[in-house]
Design an enzyme around this catalytic site. Structure first.
Site, PDB file in Angstrom:
ATOM      1  N   GLU B 228      60.300 -36.037  -7.152  1.00  8.93           N
ATOM      2  CA  GLU B 228      60.065 -35.457  -8.668  1.00  8.93           C
ATOM      3  C   GLU B 228      59.864 -34.223  -9.134  1.00  8.93           C
ATOM      4  O   GLU B 228      59.344 -33.710  -8.619  1.00  8.93           O
ATOM      5  CB  GLU B 228      58.329 -36.136  -8.961  1.00  8.93           C
ATOM      6  CG  GLU B 228      58.254 -37.023 -10.166  1.00  8.93           C
ATOM      7  CD  GLU B 228      56.659 -36.253 -10.446  1.00  8.93           C
ATOM      8  OE1 GLU B 228      55.853 -37.000  -9.809  1.00  8.93           O
ATOM      9  OE2 GLU B 228      56.757 -35.346 -10.674  1.00  8.93           O
ATOM     10  N   CYS B 265      52.195 -32.456 -14.622  1.00 11.41           N
ATOM     11  CA  CYS B 265      53.870 -32.978 -14.804  1.00 11.41           C
ATOM     12  C   CYS B 265      54.607 -33.833 -16.500  1.00 11.41           C
ATOM     13  O   CYS B 265      55.433 -33.661 -16.612  1.00 11.41           O
ATOM     14  CB  CYS B 265      54.475 -33.610 -13.285  1.00 11.41           C
ATOM     15  SG  CYS B 265      54.140 -35.275 -13.164  1.00 11.41           S
TER      16      CYS B 265
END
Lengths: 493, 493
Positions: B228, B265
């Protein structure tokens, strides 16, 4: 033949447009389109069987059966879509009283985008142009561009026409499907590296599959390439079972080994057993079966040539002895069944003995004891299938072996041969590398659809604008997971 | 620090042994082990919060919350496992009357094998040593080797001890978990390229993630590396909504942007809107918010330095003007919020403007009309999230924009900011490349378990030797798919 770069560009732009246009179509419309395609394939007459027979040397009965399987694949994947299986819809409702407030989250599965499909030669219907990859990509909602297998261009063209008719009848844009006749590597390369393509389905050789996997990995935006590659599908024969009926086992094994001239990806090309009188009886019985077996035409000259070459490569390795070969002469292009044998110790230090010999070839690995049989199992590369023949007592006595085998395959069989791959949800047709490029996906059964979808979450999205499968009312009547509970009920507000 | 090759070899052999030993343990035992780990983490006292505070500059409240989230992850993934969600068990029963006879097929999900986990710096608990990757790999049944993030070694060690205690209490072999303190790239390389490792979980930068993805792809047996990576999480502001309350929107946006010094994020680093008086009011209100915002210490000096550097990189591009910056001075190591603006036309031909600036930085893209806003959306790289702020009328009027945005992200939000990632089944935390290396998997929510399992089929396997989830009697009482029907019933023979 061999479309140019400009033609491919136009085709892919049409795919992308069809994707953007159709991705909001209802599930019902997608299901209906798939059923229309199934009906078009079903309606293809003797012309299809004749073309495929001429292009693949496969007999009519086999081709008629394979056509039925192909139609069934389209219908069963459409059914799975209609049941909602492929969507995995889930809902977690909001909680405004929590600090911070818990949002409403809903997840479904959406298409990845246009998919490139590379068909296999050995199943001109079921694993080619209108095969499982195309059917599952369509079920996912993805447009498909097929690079036709150069071994059966006419068959491929007939199938492509049927698909296009179904696409039109289903009210989908024509760009949903394109068919490229090409025998050039460059065409495949252009497809897999084009930004519009978002996934690839492939069935074929290790070399072919890995070439595409590498192209997919090395793009600026890597894409998943699902390649189902080779497998030698080991068969483990356990002692009590072997003792019971070596002849019956040998006869059933020879049947599976020579079925379709050994040209199945699940062909059981490796036999592993502990040496002893039971194995000797089995080999003797198998020898008679193989000697009496009849060479038959392989899919094409190239495959027949490779069969000869690869057979020679294995039989020329140290310690390998030929046990039996069909006594009838093989005409050019025919595959002649052959069984060879090697000791476990030799097998353990020679990886060439694990190379797939595509055709009716088997290698028997004769182990000195159970421990060596376990070592052989642990040395194996990834496989689509492994079969165990034993009594239940045998199985219980070989827990460690079974555990070891499981790590190396995607499907394990008990007293059953792996040829014949059922199209059902519980089928896993895939396996650890190099049987498949990603062991987490199957290429047969409705779960094959998952290769071409991705999960997508909506947060606090208005009900009126949600896709049907996520709407409060559950208009599709499918099973969904609501706050961790499986239910067909609507969302209670 | 920096374990040698031999030490890593020993650790990985222990992982492999633990895998072979534990893979046949019952689901119930696995669930209990996970709950024991959750309890051990929960029992960690102020020492943990102090260590993490000192190592990450994160405030106590945030860390306490994150610890709760981490414990919840372990428990909710254990619950999902207990419910059978992660197994996707299915059964297709035999039909002996068919020609050829239809075999009995049963499919479940089995662990891939030992997993290497690389934690993130920005969530020292929830996305690190005992974070979602480790919890989901354990739920899958995989042993885990963590390479501790060098930014928080003490925190990581405390978490590792808690995991090991839980592993022991759960009756699992010690090799289920290993913890490597290392600040060397070589350690990671040794892990990802070792034959024992069968999958990798990573959260962090694009460069770091892609380095691991390439290592995984280039092994003799490629393995899945779930990375990710970055995301700039675009926020689209639609006109009717903007008109209603520009101040409220600006204030909420500034809150999300500066939350945790912008180190999420899902930090919303890009705003896209059509130019006009509404956008002008929004920018004016945002300017006041940003000017009044207070610089705060970032996770570490390196991140603060990168923030300065990357901010400078974007603001020095042609056509980019700084709109607002916090008026208070930032001490060394602190992140100072800044908002810049660029015209849509400039954005469209400069990919540097899409580079993630990790920290409290936003770029406003001012589009000349809706068509240009759609172009901007279509130009975006893959994102974890995209947020739309609009009225329902706005949404209906921007169908094409919404459709375009959906292609580029994993989660779409309506009148909501993306920071705050719920740990629920319906969460998708992932997205098209480069947000994640494989858009088909999530790293948050129980579906994250799927990254580390593979389907496995048993054909004609004796009931007594099947895993519990596939036995006729359904001793686990879970939902299974039997002959395409979802049911908790046993198999009728």
């Amino acid at each position: 033949m061999n479309p140019g770069k400009d033609e491919i560009e136009m085709i892919l732009q049409a795919s992308q447009e069809a994707f953007m246009e159709s991705k909001s179509y209802s599930i019902g419309k997608r299901v209906a389109m798939m059923r229309a395609i199934a009906a078009e394939i079903e309606a293809l007459g003797p012309e299809l069987i004749e073309a495929a027979g001429a292009e693949s040397n496969l007999p009519e009965g086999r081709l008629t059966g394979e056509k039925g399987r192909t139609v069934f694949q389209w219908r069963s994947y459409a059914d799975a879509l209609e049941r909602g299986d492929a969507l995995d819809a889930s809902i977690d409702t909001a909680n405004a009283d929590r600090t911070p407030p818990k949002p409403d989250l809903r997840k479904t599965s959406i298409p990845l985008g246009p998919v490139a499909v590379f068909g296999a030669s050995n199943f001109p219907f079921a694993f080619s142009t209108a095969g499982g990859d195309t059917a599952s990509a369509f079920a996912a909602g993805c447009p498909v561009v097929v690079k036709a297998h150069p071994g059966h261009p006419k068959t491929s063209t007939l199938m492509a026409e049927a698909i296009l008719k179904g696409v039109e009848k289903g009210g989908y844009p024509k760009g949903m499907f394109a068919h490229l006749l090409s025998n050039s590597y460059e065409t495949g390369q252009l497809l897999v590296t084009h930004p519009v393509i978002k996934a690839v389905g492939f069935t074929g050789s290790y070399q072919g599959g890995m070439a595409l996997v590498e192209l997919g990995n090395n793009r600026p935006d890597p894409i998943p390439v699902f390649a189902e590659m080779g497998s030698i599908n080991p068969v483990f024969l356990l002692s009590e079972k072997l003792k019971q009926d070596p002849e019956g086992l040998a006869s059933a094994y020879a049947g599976s080994l020579t079925l379709g001239v050994g040209q199945f990806c699940t062909n059981p090309g490796l036999v592993v057993a502990v040496d002893g009188p039971e194995l000797t009886s089995f080999v003797a019985a198998l020898t008679i079966q193989i000697q009496g077996s009849v060479p038959a035409p392989m899919l094409n000259e190239g495959i027949a040539k490779n069969y000869l070459h690869n057979k020679e490569l294995v039989t020329s390795q140290d310690g390998v002895e030929v046990v039996a070969e069909a006594t009838s002469e093989a005409a050019q292009g025919q595959g002649k069944p052959l069984v060879a044998r090697v000791m476990g110790a030799e097998f353990l230090h020679n990886d060439h003995l694990q190379e797939e010999v595509f055709g009716p070839f088997a290698l028997i690995v004769s182990c000195k004891d159970n421990a060596e049989m376990e070592q052989v199992a642990s040395r194996l590369k990834g496989q689509l299938t492994s079969s165990l023949f034993g009594t239940e007592t045998d199985l219980s006595a070989h827990e460690k072996l079974v555990s070891q085998i499981q790590v190396k395959c995607g499907r394990i069989l008990f007293n059953n041969f792996p040829t014949g791959v059922e199209v059902v949800k519980s089928m896993h047709h895939g396996g650890p590398f190099p049987a498949a490029s990603d062991s987490r996906f199957t290429s047969v059964g409705a779960d094959a659809i998952k290769r071409f979808t991705r999960p997508f979450s909506y947060q606090n999205w208005p009900d009126s604008l949600l896709p049907e499968e996520l709407k409060d009312a559950n208009p599709l009547g499918i099973f969904r997971t609501i706050n961790n509970e499986r239910t067909q009920s609507p969302v209670k507000r």
